[in-house]
Design a protein around this motif. Structure first.
Motif, PDB file in Angstrom:
ATOM      1  N   TRP A   4       0.804  -1.018  -0.284  1.00 19.81           N
ATOM      2  CA  TRP A   4       0.057   0.211   0.205  1.00 19.81           C
ATOM      3  C   TRP A   4       0.616   1.527   0.164  1.00 19.81           C
ATOM      4  CZ3 TRP A   4      -4.222  -1.089   4.188  1.00 19.81           C
ATOM      5  CH2 TRP A   4      -5.364  -2.195   4.280  1.00 19.81           C
ATOM      6  N   SER A  43      -8.778   4.951  -0.822  1.00 19.30           N
ATOM      7  CA  SER A  43      -9.408   3.931  -1.849  1.00 19.30           C
ATOM      8  C   SER A  43     -10.372   5.289  -3.060  1.00 19.30           C
ATOM      9  CB  SER A  43     -10.244   2.945  -1.627  1.00 19.30           C
ATOM     10  OG  SER A  43     -10.838   2.098  -2.961  1.00 19.30           O
ATOM     11  N   ASN A  53     -13.385   4.533   2.631  1.00 16.91           N
ATOM     12  CA  ASN A  53     -12.299   4.200   2.279  1.00 16.91           C
ATOM     13  C   ASN A  53     -11.824   5.197   1.055  1.00 16.91           C
ATOM     14  OD1 ASN A  53     -10.196   3.398   1.439  1.00 16.91           O
ATOM     15  ND2 ASN A  53     -11.414   1.273   0.736  1.00 16.91           N
ATOM     16  N   THR A 109     -16.074   1.539  -3.836  1.00 13.71           N
ATOM     17  CA  THR A 109     -15.586   1.529  -2.872  1.00 13.71           C
ATOM     18  C   THR A 109     -16.664   2.108  -1.445  1.00 13.71           C
ATOM     19  OG1 THR A 109     -13.432   1.711  -1.505  1.00 13.71           O
ATOM     20  CG2 THR A 109     -14.445   3.834  -2.600  1.00 13.71           C
TER      21      THR A 109
END
Length: 161
Positions: free
Chosen positions: A95, A131, A128, A124
């Motif tokens: 990530w 994202s 988040n 999503t």
């Protein structure tokens, strides 16, 4: 198979099952995806992916040089049954370093240029934020929000004219 500057994307196959299963059992990966899946449920999901229809694609992402498993990217029919959906899951160690952007951009190009899809969506959880930022960086626009799976979801789309 697709290749980016730092990754290889290859079609999901039986030999990838153990690697991909990690995604469904990792609490951090599953934070915004409904939580960790039980072993039996993971087996069913992987079996369904292996037997997927012609309009569903699943690619395993591996690092160039090491072939280390990084994650999974897919194109398949969105829950609402209208558009193809771009989805991605990466293990936490990958990530924040641009791998999801790098690989998702290739799949978006494939979907729009090669498959000639009229557009793509990605869903999503609104919570988040990473994202959501990624989808916007990929050129997707927030179309709407819905409450699904017990949380507010943001549905992004890219629809070239």
């Amino acid at each position: 198979m697709f290749e980016t500057e730092r990754c290889y994307l290859s079609a999901f196959q039986k030999s990838d099952r153990d690697d991909v299963a990690q995604l469904f059992s990792d609490p951090a990966v599953r934070t915004y995806l409904g939580g960790v899946r039980k072993r039996d449920a993971i087996k069913v999901i992987l079996d369904e992916m292996l037997a997927s229809m012609d309009d569903a694609y699943y690619w395993v992402v591996r690092e160039k040089g090491t072939a280390e498993f990084m994650g999974l990217i897919s194109l398949d029919l969105h829950h609402e049954g209208v558009d193809q959906e771009l989805s991605y899951q990466f293990l936490p160690g990958w990530w924040g370093r641009g791998y999801a952007y790098e690989t998702a951009a290739v799949i978006i190009d494939f979907a729009l240029e090669e498959l000639k899809l009229p557009g793509l969506v990605a869903e999503t959880q609104s919570a988040n934020l990473a994202s959501c930022r990624l989808l916007e960086k990929l050129g997707m626009t927030l179309e709407r929000t819905v409450v699904r799976f017990g949380a507010e979801q943001s549905i992004y789309a890219i629809r070239p004219v």
